[in-house]
Design an enzyme around this catalytic site. Structure first.
Site, mmCIF file in Angstrom:
data_model
loop_
_atom_site.group_PDB
_atom_site.id
_atom_site.type_symbol
_atom_site.label_atom_id
_atom_site.label_comp_id
_atom_site.label_asym_id
_atom_site.label_seq_id
_atom_site.Cartn_x
_atom_site.Cartn_y
_atom_site.Cartn_z
ATOM 1 N N GLU A 94 42.218 36.425 27.230
ATOM 2 C CA GLU A 94 43.243 37.039 28.075
ATOM 3 C C GLU A 94 43.160 36.340 29.418
ATOM 4 O OE1 GLU A 94 44.364 38.656 31.161
ATOM 5 O OE2 GLU A 94 43.108 40.394 30.719
ATOM 6 N N GLU B 82 50.622 32.148 38.275
ATOM 7 C CA GLU B 82 49.897 33.231 38.916
ATOM 8 C C GLU B 82 49.133 32.760 40.146
ATOM 9 O OE1 GLU B 82 46.758 36.755 37.631
ATOM 10 O OE2 GLU B 82 46.610 34.808 36.644
ATOM 11 N N GLY C 97 39.507 28.844 32.830
ATOM 12 C CA GLY C 97 38.309 29.169 32.058
ATOM 13 C C GLY C 97 38.617 29.425 30.593
ATOM 14 N N GLY C 98 39.698 30.173 30.333
ATOM 15 C CA GLY C 98 40.067 30.469 28.956
ATOM 16 C C GLY C 98 40.473 29.239 28.184
ATOM 17 N N GLY D 167 39.764 36.359 31.913
ATOM 18 C CA GLY D 167 39.576 35.623 33.155
ATOM 19 C C GLY D 167 40.739 34.698 33.446
ATOM 20 N N SER D 168 40.435 33.578 34.062
ATOM 21 C CA SER D 168 41.467 32.649 34.514
ATOM 22 C C SER D 168 41.988 31.792 33.365
ATOM 23 C CB SER D 168 40.895 31.720 35.587
ATOM 24 O OG SER D 168 39.910 30.860 35.022
ATOM 25 N N LYS E 246 27.988 36.920 27.557
ATOM 26 C CA LYS E 246 27.732 36.094 28.749
ATOM 27 C C LYS E 246 28.211 36.903 29.958
ATOM 28 C CE LYS E 246 27.702 32.503 31.652
ATOM 29 N NZ LYS E 246 28.439 33.162 32.768
ATOM 30 N N CYS F 209 44.884 41.908 36.282
ATOM 31 C CA CYS F 209 45.605 40.929 35.471
ATOM 32 C C CYS F 209 47.046 41.351 35.231
ATOM 33 C CB CYS F 209 44.889 40.696 34.141
ATOM 34 S SG CYS F 209 44.315 42.199 33.349
#
Length: 516
Positions: A257, A380, A237-238, A233-234, A176, A294
Site C-alpha cells: 500500500e 502525492e 519503498g514499495g 509506506g511510500s 521488519k 495515506c
C-alpha cells in the site's frame, strides 16, 4: 534466540551485529538515547528459517487456537498501558489521544480476525459433487514478511492489520519494524511473544527484525523461504520491494500500500448550498494528523462559481497552526515536494505561518491543462497540503478524472441533482479507486467486513486486495482443490458433515447452503 513462540532481533541484549541506530523525538527535537542494532544477515536467515519450520505446525492449528492467540495478543497490548502510549508518542510526535484510539483499533483488528476465523466460512469452501468430485478451500501461503509503516506505529505496524490477517490465515510472520519507532515496536513484539508462549504456539511463529538501512529489508525480501510481503509506506519503498520480489528465482507476491492523492470532487450545487461549511470540513480532513494519513485529500477539484468556498479555504488555512511531522526526513520531503510543485508552475493559494521544525499547511493551484500536460503535478506530497484544480465544464472534469492514476480513495460531494447530472464521474472513479466516498471525507478507514483499503497501481500492488478489513486475509491464502478425495483425507471444512455455510453446485449453479 528467545524462548518458544517468537523472536525479538535487534535489541541490544545480543552480541551479534555492531551497527546501531536511534529513534528521534520530533516534538523535543532530540535523539532518544537507547540504541537498537541492525539485524545481521545471519539473524534474518535464522528468523525466516525458524518461521518456515513453525509454519509446518502452525498451519495445522485449529481456528480456535489461532483465535485464542490473536485475542491474547490484543490483551497483551492493552496490558502495556501508558508505557506503550507514551513511548509511541515520544517516537512519533503523535498526541496521546490519537495513539489511544490507534491502540483500540489495533486490538479491535486482532479480535475481529479472531471472530472471523472462529465463525469459519472465510475459507470459502466450495463443493461440486459431480464426476469428478471436486472440493475447494483457501489455505495459508507460508512465511509472510511484514514491513511496518511510519505513520501508524500501532495499527499498521508490528501487530497491525497485516500481521493480524497473516496469523489468522495460518501463516507465520517475520516483521521488519519501522526504524522511526523501534521502542514501540519492541514493546508490542514482546506482547506477541508472551501471547505465543501462553497459547502454545510453535517457536518462530512471529519474529521481529530491527534495521534502519535498506539492506535489512532487501535481505528479508530475497530470502528463499519467504512466501509473500506486506508493506505500507511510500511508493519508492514499495516499488523497490516489488522489483526485488519479482526478480527472485521464485517470484513472490508483494502486497504494497503506497498511498495516493485521494482526489475530492466538489460539484457546483452543493458548493452553492454549503460551500463555507465544506471548506471548514475539508481543512479539518487535510490537516488531521498533520496530513500524515495515506487517505489524506491531497487534491481537490471544483467547477467555476465557488467563490465562497475558495475564499473560506484561503482565509481559514492562513490561521491554522503548523504541525509536528513524524520524522525530520518526512518534514524535509514535504517541504521539498511543495517547492517542486511551485517550480512546476503551481500557484500558492494560501499557507499557514511557518514554524521551526514543523510543517505548515498549504493550498496550491494549477489549471486542468497544466495537470493534463504534467501528470507529476498530481503525485502525492505526504503532509498537510492539497492541490486545487478548477474545471471550466463537466467535460473538462471528466477528462481530468480519467487521467488520474490509481487511488486508494476518491470522493464526490454533491446534491442529488449534482450526482445525477455527473453520473459519468462515478463511472470513471470506479476504475480509479478502491473506495468511493459520497458527501464525506476519505480520512478515517473503518475496520469492518466490507472495507477496501487498496486500489489500482500505483496506490497498491496488486489492485485485487485490501489491507484493512476482514477481506485482508485473502492476501495470505491460495485456493486449493481436492479431487476425488476419500472423506477421511479431506479437511474438516470440506467434509459433508461440516456445519459451516459452504458453496455447493446445485442444478448447475452455485448457491450458499447451510448444513446441519
Amino acid at each position: 534466540m528467545h524462548g518458544p513462540g517468537s523472536q525479538l532481533i535487534g535489541n541490544t541484549d545480543s552480541a551479534e551485529g555492531t551497527q546501531t541506530f536511534q529513534a528521534f523525538n520530533p516534538q523535543q527535537q532530540e535523539w532518544i538515547p537507547q540504541p537498537f542494532r541492525e539485524a545481521t544477515a545471519e539473524e534474518i536467515d535464522r528468523a525466516v528459517t525458524l518461521a518456515a519450520t513453525a509454519f509446518s505446525t502452525y498451519k495445522k492449528t485449529a481456528a480456535s487456537q489461532r483465535a485464542a492467540f490473536l485475542r491474547a495478543i490484543a490483551d497483551g497490548i492493552v496490558a502495556l498501558g501508558d508505557e506503550l502510549i507514551n513511548t509511541a508518542s515520544a517516537e512519533s510526535g503523535l498526541p496521546l489521544t490519537r495513539l489511544q484510539g490507534e491502540r483500540d483499533r489495533t486490538t479491535g483488528q486482532l479480535r475481529l480476525f479472531a471472530e472471523l476465523i472462529t465463525e469459519g466460512s472465510w475459507v470459502n469452501a466450495r463443493i461440486d459433487n459431480g464426476t469428478p468430485d471436486v472440493r475447494q478451500m483457501q489455505l495459508p501461503l507460508g512465511v509472510i514478511g511484514v514491513f511496518g509503516a511510519s505513520n501508524f506505529p500501532l495499527a499498521f505496524s508490528v501487530a497491525g492489520g497485516d500481521t493480524a490477517a497473516a496469523l489468522a490465515a495460518g501463516c507465520t510472520v517475520v516483521c521488519k519494524a519501522h526504524p522511526a519507532h523501534p521502542h514501540t515496536s519492541h514493546l508490542v513484539a514482546g506482547a506477541i511473544r508472551t501471547a505465543a508462549q501462553k497459547t502454545g504456539m510453535p517457536d518462530g511463529v512471529f519474529s521481529l527484525l530491527h534495521g534502519a538501512t535498506i539492506a535489512t529489508g532487501q535481505q528479508l525480501a530475497v530470502h528463499p523461504l519467504l512466501s509473500a510481503i506486506a508493506f505500507t509506506g511510500s511508493f519508492r519503498g514499495g516499488k523497490a520491494l516489488y522489483d526485488t520480489a519479482t526478480r527472485r528465482t521464485v517470484p513472490i507476491p508483494v502486497f504494497a500500500e503506497m498511498g495516493s492523492v485521494n482526489p475530492v470532487f466538489f460539484l457546483p450545487g452543493i458548493l452553492q448550498e454549503k460551500g463555507e461549511t465544506l471548506a471548514t470540513q475539508f481543512l479539518q480532513s487535510l490537516t488531521m494528523g498533520t496530513g500524515q494519513f495515506c487517505t489524506n485529500p491531497g487534491l481537490f477539484v471544483t467547477q467555476a462559481g465557488n467563490d465562497a468556498f475558495m475564499e473560506t479555504l484561503q482565509k481559514n488555512i492562513a490561521a491554522l497552526p503548523a504541525g509536528c511531522m513524524l520524522t525530520p526526513g518526512i518534514l524535509e520531503a514535504y517541504n521539498k515536494g511543495l517547492g517542486q510543485l511551485q517550480h512546476a508552475g503551481a500557484r500558492v493559494l494560501g499557507k499557514a505561518q511557518a514554524a521551526s521544525h514543523q510543517a505548515a499547511p498549504a493550498l496550491l493551484q494549477v489549471s486542468v491543462q497544466q495537470a493534463l500536460a504534467d501528470p507529476a503535478l498530481c503525485h502525492e506530497v505526504f503532509g498537510p497540503s492539497s492541490l486545487h484544480i478548477r474545471a471550466d465544464s463537466p467535460e473538462e472534469l471528466y477528462r481530468l478524472a480519467a487521467a488520474l492514476e490509481g487511488q486508494l480513495t476518491a470522493t464526490i460531494h454533491g446534491t442529488e441533482e449534482d450526482l445525477r447530472q455527473h453520473a459519468e464521474l462515478v463511472d470513471i472513479l470506479r476504475e480509479k479507486a478502491g473506495r468511493i466516498v459520497i458527501n464525506g471525507f476519505p480520512t478515517g478507514v473503518a475496520v469492518n467486513h466490507a472495507m477496501v483499503h487498496g486500489g489500482p497501481w500505483p496506490a497498491t500492488t496488486p489492485a485485487a486486495g485490501t489491507s484493512v478489513g476482514t477481506a485482508a486475509i485473502y492476501r495470505f491464502c491460495r485456493p486449493v482443490c481436492y479431487q476425488d478425495f476419500p472423506a477421511y483425507l479431506l479437511p474438516p471444512e470440506l467434509q459433508n458433515s461440516n456445519p459451516l455455510n459452504i458453496w455447493r453446485l446445485i442444478n448447475g449453479q452455485f448457491s450458499k447452503d447451510a448444513l446441519s
